[in-house]
Design a protein around this motif. Structure first.
Motif, PDB file in Angstrom:
ATOM      1  N   CYS A 198      36.981  38.848  49.448  1.00 49.91           N
ATOM      2  CA  CYS A 198      38.011  38.303  48.544  1.00 49.91           C
ATOM      3  C   CYS A 198      37.415  37.734  47.258  1.00 49.91           C
TER       4      CYS A 198
ATOM      5  N   CYS B  48      39.062  33.566  53.221  1.00 49.57           N
ATOM      6  CA  CYS B  48      39.652  34.681  53.968  1.00 49.57           C
ATOM      7  C   CYS B  48      39.123  34.777  55.396  1.00 49.57           C
TER       8      CYS B  48
ATOM      9  N   CYS C 106      32.136  35.831  48.242  1.00 50.16           N
ATOM     10  CA  CYS C 106      32.657  36.580  49.385  1.00 50.16           C
ATOM     11  C   CYS C 106      32.774  38.059  49.045  1.00 50.16           C
TER      12      CYS C 106
ATOM     13  N   CYS D 163      33.471  32.949  54.978  1.00 46.15           N
ATOM     14  CA  CYS D 163      34.252  32.616  53.795  1.00 46.15           C
ATOM     15  C   CYS D 163      35.358  31.651  54.203  1.00 46.15           C
TER      16      CYS D 163
END
Ligand SMILES: [Zn+2]
Length: 80
Positions: free
Chosen positions: A10, A60, A7, A57
């Motif tokens: 994050c 997040c 990601c 993701c």
């Protein structure tokens, strides 16, 4: 699946939702006041050029093109 994802936001590498993009071309029908699906696009109707897949993701919730997640994983591997 052969790609590794990371990601860009994050940096999670574990949970993702892969979204297949299904393209439907539509055109406004003035008589009926609705958009109608078109089988064959007219010459000035741009063909969809975007990515086949997008990825979300699972940590997040960020949604981006699949390529961004792949590149992020590649860069992380190169730095390791
Ligand atoms: Zn994330």
């Amino acid at each position: 699946m052969h790609h590794t994802y990371m990601c860009p936001s994050c940096r999670a590498k574990t949970r993702f939702n892969v979204i297949d993009q299904v393209v439907t071309s539509v055109m406004w029908n003035n008589d009926d006041g609705v958009y109608e699906e078109v089988e064959r696009q007219e010459p000035f109707h741009l063909t969809y050029q975007g990515p086949d897949k997008r990825v979300q993701c699972g940590s997040c919730g960020l949604v981006e093109d699949e390529l961004r997640f792949i590149k992020m994983a590649e860069n992380a591997n190169n730095q390791a």
